[in-house]
Write a protein that holds these residues in place. Sequence first.
Motif, PDB file in Angstrom:
ATOM      1  N   ARG A   1      31.624 -64.288 -29.325  1.00  0.00           N
ATOM      2  CA  ARG A   1      31.929 -64.978 -30.586  1.00  0.00           C
ATOM      3  C   ARG A   1      31.694 -66.477 -30.555  1.00  0.00           C
ATOM      4  N   PRO A   2      32.051 -67.206 -29.488  1.00  0.00           N
ATOM      5  CA  PRO A   2      31.778 -68.656 -29.525  1.00  0.00           C
ATOM      6  C   PRO A   2      30.273 -68.908 -29.613  1.00  0.00           C
ATOM      7  N   SER A   3      29.889 -70.001 -30.271  1.00  0.00           N
ATOM      8  CA  SER A   3      28.458 -70.293 -30.428  1.00  0.00           C
ATOM      9  C   SER A   3      27.841 -70.685 -29.096  1.00  0.00           C
ATOM     10  N   GLY A   4      26.533 -70.471 -28.993  1.00  0.00           N
ATOM     11  CA  GLY A   4      25.820 -70.696 -27.740  1.00  0.00           C
ATOM     12  C   GLY A   4      25.895 -69.437 -26.914  1.00  0.00           C
ATOM     13  N   GLY A   5      25.012 -69.274 -25.997  1.00  0.00           N
ATOM     14  CA  GLY A   5      25.030 -68.074 -25.162  1.00  0.00           C
ATOM     15  C   GLY A   5      24.585 -66.849 -25.932  1.00  0.00           C
ATOM     16  N   LEU A   6      25.099 -65.704 -25.590  1.00  0.00           N
ATOM     17  CA  LEU A   6      24.716 -64.424 -26.194  1.00  0.00           C
ATOM     18  C   LEU A   6      25.512 -64.198 -27.478  1.00  0.00           C
ATOM     19  N   GLU A   7      24.859 -63.687 -28.489  1.00  0.00           N
ATOM     20  CA  GLU A   7      25.445 -63.558 -29.823  1.00  0.00           C
ATOM     21  C   GLU A   7      26.189 -62.232 -30.013  1.00  0.00           C
ATOM     22  N   PRO A   8      27.106 -62.176 -30.997  1.00  0.00           N
ATOM     23  CA  PRO A   8      27.853 -60.945 -31.264  1.00  0.00           C
ATOM     24  C   PRO A   8      26.973 -59.731 -31.584  1.00  0.00           C
ATOM     25  N   ALA A   9      25.768 -59.938 -32.112  1.00  0.00           N
ATOM     26  CA  ALA A   9      24.885 -58.816 -32.452  1.00  0.00           C
ATOM     27  C   ALA A   9      24.140 -58.273 -31.232  1.00  0.00           C
ATOM     28  N   THR A  10      24.404 -58.819 -30.063  1.00  0.00           N
ATOM     29  CA  THR A  10      23.736 -58.358 -28.851  1.00  0.00           C
ATOM     30  C   THR A  10      24.001 -56.862 -28.667  1.00  0.00           C
TER      31      THR A  10
ATOM     32  N   TRP B   1      24.681 -57.344 -19.807  1.00  0.00           N
ATOM     33  CA  TRP B   1      24.646 -57.016 -18.385  1.00  0.00           C
ATOM     34  C   TRP B   1      25.191 -58.175 -17.569  1.00  0.00           C
ATOM     35  N   LEU B   2      26.005 -57.851 -16.569  1.00  0.00           N
ATOM     36  CA  LEU B   2      26.410 -58.815 -15.550  1.00  0.00           C
ATOM     37  C   LEU B   2      25.291 -58.823 -14.510  1.00  0.00           C
TER      38      LEU B   2
ATOM     39  N   ASN C   1      14.498 -57.667  -6.741  1.00  0.00           N
ATOM     40  CA  ASN C   1      14.951 -56.899  -5.572  1.00  0.00           C
ATOM     41  C   ASN C   1      16.075 -57.586  -4.796  1.00  0.00           C
ATOM     42  N   ILE C   2      16.825 -58.436  -5.475  1.00  0.00           N
ATOM     43  CA  ILE C   2      17.976 -59.105  -4.846  1.00  0.00           C
ATOM     44  C   ILE C   2      19.221 -58.903  -5.704  1.00  0.00           C
ATOM     45  N   ALA C   3      19.174 -59.389  -6.927  1.00  0.00           N
ATOM     46  CA  ALA C   3      20.338 -59.323  -7.816  1.00  0.00           C
ATOM     47  C   ALA C   3      20.536 -57.909  -8.354  1.00  0.00           C
ATOM     48  N   VAL C   4      21.768 -57.628  -8.724  1.00  0.00           N
ATOM     49  CA  VAL C   4      22.136 -56.359  -9.349  1.00  0.00           C
ATOM     50  C   VAL C   4      22.501 -56.656 -10.797  1.00  0.00           C
ATOM     51  N   GLN C   5      22.156 -55.751 -11.691  1.00  0.00           N
ATOM     52  CA  GLN C   5      22.573 -55.851 -13.077  1.00  0.00           C
ATOM     53  C   GLN C   5      23.472 -54.667 -13.390  1.00  0.00           C
ATOM     54  N   SER C   6      24.696 -54.992 -13.845  1.00  0.00           N
ATOM     55  CA  SER C   6      25.687 -53.966 -14.154  1.00  0.00           C
ATOM     56  C   SER C   6      25.984 -53.991 -15.646  1.00  0.00           C
ATOM     57  N   PRO C   7      25.946 -52.808 -16.300  1.00  0.00           N
ATOM     58  CA  PRO C   7      26.191 -52.771 -17.741  1.00  0.00           C
ATOM     59  C   PRO C   7      27.640 -53.093 -18.062  1.00  0.00           C
ATOM     60  N   MET C   8      27.810 -53.886 -19.120  1.00  0.00           N
ATOM     61  CA  MET C   8      29.142 -54.233 -19.575  1.00  0.00           C
ATOM     62  C   MET C   8      29.503 -53.357 -20.766  1.00  0.00           C
ATOM     63  N   ILE C   9      30.798 -53.183 -20.997  1.00  0.00           N
ATOM     64  CA  ILE C   9      31.307 -52.342 -22.077  1.00  0.00           C
ATOM     65  C   ILE C   9      31.832 -53.261 -23.177  1.00  0.00           C
ATOM     66  N   GLU C  10      31.398 -52.996 -24.416  1.00  0.00           N
ATOM     67  CA  GLU C  10      31.872 -53.819 -25.525  1.00  0.00           C
ATOM     68  C   GLU C  10      33.266 -53.361 -25.927  1.00  0.00           C
TER      69      GLU C  10
ATOM     70  N   MET D   1      30.359 -64.940  -4.422  1.00  0.00           N
ATOM     71  CA  MET D   1      29.357 -64.303  -5.278  1.00  0.00           C
ATOM     72  C   MET D   1      29.013 -65.231  -6.425  1.00  0.00           C
ATOM     73  N   ALA D   2      27.791 -65.022  -6.962  1.00  0.00           N
ATOM     74  CA  ALA D   2      27.311 -65.791  -8.109  1.00  0.00           C
ATOM     75  C   ALA D   2      26.894 -64.802  -9.185  1.00  0.00           C
ATOM     76  N   PHE D   3      26.966 -65.245 -10.443  1.00  0.00           N
ATOM     77  CA  PHE D   3      26.607 -64.342 -11.532  1.00  0.00           C
ATOM     78  C   PHE D   3      26.241 -65.112 -12.793  1.00  0.00           C
ATOM     79  N   VAL D   4      25.488 -64.416 -13.662  1.00  0.00           N
ATOM     80  CA  VAL D   4      25.134 -64.883 -14.994  1.00  0.00           C
ATOM     81  C   VAL D   4      25.184 -63.655 -15.905  1.00  0.00           C
ATOM     82  N   PHE D   5      24.858 -63.836 -17.174  1.00  0.00           N
ATOM     83  CA  PHE D   5      24.867 -62.728 -18.120  1.00  0.00           C
ATOM     84  C   PHE D   5      23.529 -62.658 -18.838  1.00  0.00           C
ATOM     85  N   THR D   6      23.121 -61.457 -19.210  1.00  0.00           N
ATOM     86  CA  THR D   6      21.856 -61.260 -19.917  1.00  0.00           C
ATOM     87  C   THR D   6      21.966 -60.083 -20.873  1.00  0.00           C
ATOM     88  N   ASP D   7      21.081 -60.078 -21.871  1.00  0.00           N
ATOM     89  CA  ASP D   7      20.992 -58.919 -22.750  1.00  0.00           C
ATOM     90  C   ASP D   7      20.097 -57.850 -22.135  1.00  0.00           C
ATOM     91  N   GLY D   8      19.560 -58.127 -20.946  1.00  0.00           N
ATOM     92  CA  GLY D   8      18.706 -57.177 -20.240  1.00  0.00           C
ATOM     93  C   GLY D   8      17.256 -57.253 -20.665  1.00  0.00           C
TER      94      GLY D   8
END
Length: 166
Positions: free
Chosen positions: A42-51, A55-56, A86-95, A114-121
């Motif tokens: 919900r906050p602006s910037g980053g990934l939007e609510p319509a995503t 993925w973590l 072939n290094i990072a793992v992407q794990s699905p998140m639950i809305e 550990m380090a992490f970011v978020f993506t829409d995949g």
Amino acid sequence: MKNILRVALLLLISTSALAQTVWWEPAAPRVGDLVTYYYDTRPSGGLEPATPALWLHWGVLDPQNGNWSTPPQSIWPAGSRLHTDNIAVQSPMIEGADSVWHVSVDYDTSVHDMAFVFTDGVSVWDNNNGNNWEIHFIEPGLVSWWAPEDPQPGDQVTIFYDCIPG
């Protein structure tokens, strides 16, 4: 008195998480803890609510040089996949409710940082303005600590105290 301190600490952590896009619980995890990651679109910037998916994107961090390595497959949440690097793992998140996504990782005692970011995949990333997010797990038996670990002048510092170290 111990219970009052515990409640005060929980309130501090809970209220500080309400206004954030990204948070995790426990706020200061110990080596081997189960950690749940949250992302509020919900906050602006980053990934939007319509995503449509979130993925973590994560890996084990070497704090000396900042390099990532692949986490043990035994701790990957269900549906996780190895990223094309072939290094990072992407794990699905639950809305969940109100566009807040979450995923839990049950760490073993081999992971200390550990380090992490978020993506829409696909093509949209939130990498904390290029800084990634990092967790440095607390070693067993530690009674007090603060975050950030290396505060700079003007930083807000949170002091943690564990009444029952474990």
